[in-house]
Every structure is written in structure tokens, then in C-alpha cells.
Design a protein around this motif. Structure first.
Motif, PDB file in Angstrom:
ATOM      1  N   ARG A   1      38.574 -11.296   0.792  1.00 23.82           N
ATOM      2  CA  ARG A   1      37.214 -11.753   1.101  1.00 23.82           C
ATOM      3  C   ARG A   1      36.231 -10.814   0.416  1.00 23.82           C
ATOM      4  O   ARG A   1      36.339  -9.583   0.534  1.00 23.82           O
ATOM      5  N   THR A   2      35.272 -11.402  -0.271  1.00 25.93           N
ATOM      6  CA  THR A   2      34.290 -10.614  -1.013  1.00 25.93           C
ATOM      7  C   THR A   2      32.911 -10.830  -0.412  1.00 25.93           C
ATOM      8  O   THR A   2      32.441 -11.971  -0.314  1.00 25.93           O
ATOM      9  N   VAL A   3      32.288  -9.760   0.002  1.00 25.32           N
ATOM     10  CA  VAL A   3      30.919  -9.802   0.522  1.00 25.32           C
ATOM     11  C   VAL A   3      30.019  -9.101  -0.485  1.00 25.32           C
ATOM     12  O   VAL A   3      30.267  -7.945  -0.838  1.00 25.32           O
ATOM     13  N   VAL A   4      29.009  -9.812  -0.940  1.00 24.60           N
ATOM     14  CA  VAL A   4      28.079  -9.267  -1.932  1.00 24.60           C
ATOM     15  C   VAL A   4      26.788  -8.861  -1.237  1.00 24.60           C
ATOM     16  O   VAL A   4      26.159  -9.683  -0.551  1.00 24.60           O
ATOM     17  N   LYS A   5      26.418  -7.611  -1.404  1.00 24.58           N
ATOM     18  CA  LYS A   5      25.166  -7.108  -0.839  1.00 24.58           C
ATOM     19  C   LYS A   5      24.215  -6.717  -1.962  1.00 24.58           C
ATOM     20  O   LYS A   5      24.638  -6.273  -3.026  1.00 24.58           O
ATOM     21  N   LYS A   6      22.931  -6.878  -1.670  1.00 24.86           N
ATOM     22  CA  LYS A   6      21.898  -6.482  -2.631  1.00 24.86           C
ATOM     23  C   LYS A   6      21.164  -5.286  -2.036  1.00 24.86           C
ATOM     24  O   LYS A   6      20.494  -5.399  -1.019  1.00 24.86           O
ATOM     25  N   ASN A   7      21.309  -4.159  -2.690  1.00 26.48           N
ATOM     26  CA  ASN A   7      20.739  -2.905  -2.188  1.00 26.48           C
ATOM     27  C   ASN A   7      19.662  -2.383  -3.124  1.00 26.48           C
ATOM     28  O   ASN A   7      19.483  -2.877  -4.242  1.00 26.48           O
ATOM     29  N   ASN A   8      18.944  -1.370  -2.630  1.00 26.20           N
ATOM     30  CA  ASN A   8      17.919  -0.693  -3.435  1.00 26.20           C
ATOM     31  C   ASN A   8      16.901  -1.691  -4.006  1.00 26.20           C
ATOM     32  O   ASN A   8      16.522  -1.621  -5.176  1.00 26.20           O
ATOM     33  N   VAL A   9      16.476  -2.620  -3.156  1.00 24.71           N
ATOM     34  CA  VAL A   9      15.567  -3.678  -3.602  1.00 24.71           C
ATOM     35  C   VAL A   9      14.175  -3.106  -3.840  1.00 24.71           C
ATOM     36  O   VAL A   9      13.637  -2.363  -3.015  1.00 24.71           O
ATOM     37  N   GLU A  10      13.598  -3.489  -4.958  1.00 26.30           N
ATOM     38  CA  GLU A  10      12.257  -3.013  -5.321  1.00 26.30           C
ATOM     39  C   GLU A  10      11.476  -4.173  -5.941  1.00 26.30           C
ATOM     40  O   GLU A  10      11.934  -4.795  -6.910  1.00 26.30           O
ATOM     41  N   TRP A  11      10.294  -4.449  -5.378  1.00 25.30           N
ATOM     42  CA  TRP A  11       9.437  -5.506  -5.907  1.00 25.30           C
ATOM     43  C   TRP A  11       8.575  -4.944  -7.028  1.00 25.30           C
ATOM     44  O   TRP A  11       7.992  -3.862  -6.901  1.00 25.30           O
TER      45      TRP A  11
END
Length: 537
Positions: free
Chosen positions: A128-138
Motif C-alpha cells: 500500500r502506497t500513501v502519498v503525502k505532500k509536505n513542505n507546502v509553500e504558496w
């Protein structure tokens, strides 16, 4: 003499007063009089035709409102519903890994006639692969967003003893990379570290979750990025923020949502900017609305594992998953170097060189990406006993047209090495020695990945509800034309007029008849009174 008396009982009869026939008919005519009927008929016409006319005129606005509401839900903006769903996508992502156990590996290394590569696939190992998006910057007034990708791999399903302990002769990718440092005839130093055998007999699961070898110990200090204690196809990327994207949020133009602005990998020095390409491509985690019919015949997706885009090409529109219309796209391995515009006219390559994404120190054409078993291509030149099959090896992805949400995807790719194979000799005691002849290049499959991505039920049902409303509204609007409504309206009015005329004539005849009967009764009563003589005492 006594006289007896008789008691008399009087019976009283109650007579029901009968309403004369003319009176009853008069009451009936009053209840069904012309004003009452006309009022009811007008109300019925209004109830039927006014909503139809309003729907016909207002449905385009209602459709645009519904679409706008859906797009607003998928809009990438700070603290929006679309942003939260983007951070934690409502999907289930399962990858099945199958390694190629080369069954005639000794023939390949000892025989000079280049025998066909024969293999047996291992049993699939599911993660099972869970993809996370980190260090988000607008960035740039929320027009762009920068983030890093973290992937978490966990075993999925039953990993029984058979799966955990399955072994085979697998091509050693570290040895393949190390071998490129030497010429056609390898230096004896190479064999000290790399050994004589190009195929490492080991557990399949170690190739995924990590192993240590003398070659790894020699080159690990030169490796870049996180997870360098072991080497494994999964271990290398598990739990690390190794891929960094900047993408367009689509806040100004929704069709650009997900387009890559720049990319950098922490595993190699590779980095790129969209301005360096002659086409646009997406990050593979964010998709724009596709429209119906689709406004995009191709969606080029940048694959960070391979440091290059692959193409999703529109194939057809089908009815599936409870939707009346979903767009089916298929995977095409289009080579940017030979077709930089990457549109639907580009021919598909049989393989893509992805060497630069593994290491900047390896020469080109060492590691290749293909479809499993070279599906869709002539694999005879590889001299490998592939058995391509559509159901097992083709890649498809289905999009909901309005939001661009992937409903289900079956993405399948294969990793191969163009390895230097050194000839060896088997001694009588079973040991091997290099023949010190010129090595030959052989195309050797390593593994293929079968990735299944499924949208969660809650989100799927919401999209199905919206899609159903839009589809039913569209069908009703297509079947309803203003001319048809007007014809039906005037036809209804004509029928009402005919019915009213018929009722008027009928009521008139009945009134005349009632008047005639009433007059006859009066005449009879009068004649009876005049002919009866008065009674006298």
C-alpha cells in the motif's frame, strides 16, 4: 253492566323527502360549471407547461452553476476544500511488484550464441502506497504551489512464508551500474568487488526492502539523497521527501491546474524547468478538468522516478463505475527526444532511457523503462521470451470529465537493464572464472510494477450524484424543444376547447330536456287540479 275500552296505537311513518330530478341536475351543473372547469384547466396547463418552459430556458444557467460548484470544490487555494482533498487524496493505491527470476542465467553467461533469456515471474508482492505532500509553500499570489512528495510503503495483504522466502536469480542492478565503469574487458579489480556472476541469487523481497553487498559498501558513499543504509527499490524511496515540485494551481485558468513549473530530485542532481520543454506536463498527482468531449487528447505526466514525462492518451468515452460517461486514457511511452511536442501524433517508443534518474555517473542507455513484457511492441530484438497480454500488461486510467478526478487507474511499467554480460567458465569443482573476453550487452528484465489506484466510495458517490443530475438534465433538455412545448400547449388548448364545446352542447340539450319535463309535470298537475271536484260534508 261494566263496559270495556279498547286502546289504539298510532304508527307514525317518516317519509324521506326526495329532491326533484331537475334540482339535482341543477346542483351538478353548478359544481361543474364553466367557470370552475376553466379555472381547473388553466391551473393544470400552468402546472404542466410553465415549469417545462422555465426548465428549458434556465437549464443552461443551472448546468453552469452546478459545474461551477464542482470546480470550486476542486479549486486549489489556501484553506479550501480542494486544497484539503489535494493534501490527503481520497484514494487507495496498491502496487504489486513482480521480479524476473532468470532461469537460464548460467547459459547466458557461459554460452557464446546469446541464448534467449528465459525467466519465471515471482509471486506478486503487494504494498500500500500513501502519498503525502509536505513542505507546502504558496507562491506568486497563490498562482503556484511548491511541495515535496513523501511516499510511505507498507505491506498489503498476506505476506506468507512462500512469498517472503521466494528466491531466484535476479539481475544485480548495483553490479550493472558498477560494471559501466570498466571497458569491454573488465579489470580484475571489478571481479573482486562484483564477483563473477551478473545474477544475484537471493530473496526477492530483499530486492525491494533492502540488502547489503560488497558493491553497495563500495558505492554507498557516492550515493545521493536519503535512505542509504541499504539498497532496495522500495527502501530507497520509502518515507523520504525526495521529489520537489512547483506546479500551477490553476487559480487563473483551471485547465492549467497541476502543470509543472519546475522539478528537482534529491536522489540525483537532476532538475528541470517547464520553460526548457516544448510541451506542458503535469505532476501526476494533480489533474485539470478534461471536459466532455475532452479538450485534452493527451495528458503528459512527469514521472519523478524516471525523470521524464510519459503520456496518457485519450482512447474512448465509456459508461463505467455507475457513470454514464467517463474518459478512458491509455499509457503511451512517447520519447521526448524524438517527439518534443508530445502530442497525439507522436509514435510510441518501445523503450525509454531513464539512466540519468538513477545516477549521473552512469552512461546513457543502461536502464530502460518499457511496458510489461514489451506489450504492444515487437520484442524479438531483445531476445527475451516475453509473453505480452492485454489484460495483464496494458495501462488504462479513467477520468471523471468535469473535475478531472481519476476514478480508477491500472498503471503498469517494467524496469530493464542493458547490462554488460561477462563470459565465465565453470570449472570441474563448480567454481567460475572469467574468460577475459569481450563482454556483450544483453537486454535483461528486472521487475514490473502493477499499480492500482481506486477512488474512495464517499467521493465516488458524490461525483456519481452530480454526474447523474447533469446527465438527466441534459437528456431532458435535449428532448424538450420550445417548438415542441408550444405545439403541445396549443394542442392541449385545442383539446380543452373541443371538450368545452361538447360539454356546452350537452348541457344545453339537458337544460332543454329538463325544462320540457318540468313544464309537462306542471301541466299534468294543473289539469288534475281542475278536473277534481271539491269534497263537501
Amino acid at each position: 253492566m261494566q263496559q270495556s275500552s279498547t286502546t289504539t296505537t298510532t304508527m307514525k311513518t317518516i317519509q324521506v323527502k326526495e329532491v326533484p330530478l331537475p334540482e339535482r341536475r341543477r346542483r351538478k351543473f353548478t359544481l361543474c360549471s364553466l367557470p370552475v372547469r376553466l379555472t381547473l384547466e388553466i391551473l393544470l396547463v400552468l402546472l404542466v407547461f410553465i415549469p417545462a418552459i422555465i426548465f428549458l430556458l434556465k437549464w443552461p444557467d443551472a448546468k453552469n452553476f452546478i459545474r461551477g460548484t464542482v470546480l470550486s470544490k476542486t479549486r486549489l487555494a489556501p484553506s479550501s476544500y480542494g486544497f484539503e482533498a489535494w493534501l490527503n487524496p481520497p484514494i487507495t493505491n496498491i502496487r504489486a511488484y513482480r521480479l524476473f527470476d532468470i532461469t537460464n542465467y548460467m547459459d547466458i553467461m557461459t554460452k557464446s550464441n546469446n541464448p534467449t533469456v528465459e525467466f519465471q515471474e515471482t509471486k506478486p508482492m503487494h504494498y500500500r502506497t500513501v502519498v503525502k505532500k509536505n513542505n507546502v509553500e504558496w507562491l506568486d499570489d497563490n498562482k503556484n504551489i511548491h511541495y515535496s512528495v513523501e511516499r510511505l510503503f507498507t505491506r498489503e495483504g498476506e505476506f506468507n512464508e512462500t512469498i517472503v522466502n521466494q528466491e531466484g536469480a535476479f539481475l544485480d542492478i548495483l553490479r550493472v551500474m558498477f560494471r559501466t565503469k570498466f571497458g569491454r574487458v573488465a579489470d580484475p579489480v571489478f571481479y573482486i568487488l562484483g564477483g563473477n556472476n551478473a545474477f544475484n541469487h537471493s530473496k526477492a523481497i530483499d530486492k525491494l526492502e533492502g540488502y547489503i553487498s560488497p558493491i553497495f559498501a563500495a558505492i554507498s558513499s557516492r550515493m545521493q539523497g536519503p535512505n542509504r543504509d541499504k539498497y532496495g527499490f522500495i527502501y530507497r524511496y520509502n518515507g523520504s521527501n525526495g521529489f520537489n515540485f512547483t506546479i500551477d494551481t490553476g487559480i487563473d485558468q483551471s485547465t492549467k491546474k497541476g502543470q509543472v513549473v519546475d522539478f528537482a530530485s534529491e536522489y540525483t542532481p537532476f532538475q528541470t524547468r517547464a520553460s526548457e520543454w516544448k510541451t506542458d506536463f503535469f505532476d501526476g498527482l494533480t489533474f485539470p478538468p478534461l471536459g466532455d468531449p475532452p479538450t485534452r487528447k493527451v495528458v503528459n505526466v512527469f514521472q519523478p522516478d524516471f525523470c521524464r514525462p510519459v503520456q496518457l492518451r485519450y482512447n474512448r468515452t465509456v459508461s463505467m463505475f455507475g457513470f454514464n460517461r467517463v474518459h478512458e486514457y491509455v499509457l503511451k511511452l512517447v520519447d521526448y527526444e524524438t517527439c518534443p511536442q508530445m502530442d497525439e501524433t507522436c509514435l510510441e517508443a518501445d523503450k525509454l532511457d531513464i539512466t540519468k534518474c538513477l545516477s549521473s555517473e552512469i552512461p546513457p542507455e543502461t536502464v530502460f523503462l518499457t511496458k510489461p513484457h514489451m506489450y504492444g511492441h515487437n520484442s524479438s530484438a531483445t531476445n527475451v521470451a516475453f509473453t505480452p497480454d492485454f489484460d495483464k500488461h496494458e495501462s488504462t486510467i479513467y477520468f471523471e470529465p468535469l473535475s478531472g478526478t481519476p476514478i480508477q487507474a491500472q498503471l503498469r511499467i517494467q524496469l530493464n537493464a542493458n547490462a554488460w554480460i561477462d563470459r565465465i567458465k565453470v570449472e570441474d569443482d563448480g567454481t567460475t572464472t572469467p574468460t577475459k573476453t569481450r563482454a556483450v550487452r544483453r537486454f535483461i528484465p528486472m521487475m514490473w510494477v502493477d499499480q492500482t489506484i481506486t477512488l474512495n466510495d464517499a467521493t465516488l458517490n458524490q461525483l456519481k450524484l452530480v454526474s447523474g443530475i447533469l446527465q438527466k438534465g441534459h437528456n431532458a433538455h435535449q428532448s424538450l424543444k420550445l417548438v415542441y412545448i408550444l405545439v403541445a400547449l396549443f394542442s392541449t388548448l385545442a383539446i380543452i376547447a373541443v371538450v368545452e364545446l361538447f360539454l356546452w352542447h350537452r348541457q344545453r340539450r339537458m337544460s332543454r330536456r329538463s325544462s320540457y319535463l318540468y313544464n309537462e309535470q306542471e301541466k299534468a298537475l294543473l289539469n288534475h287540479t281542475m278536473t277534481t271536484s271539491p269534497t263537501t260534508a
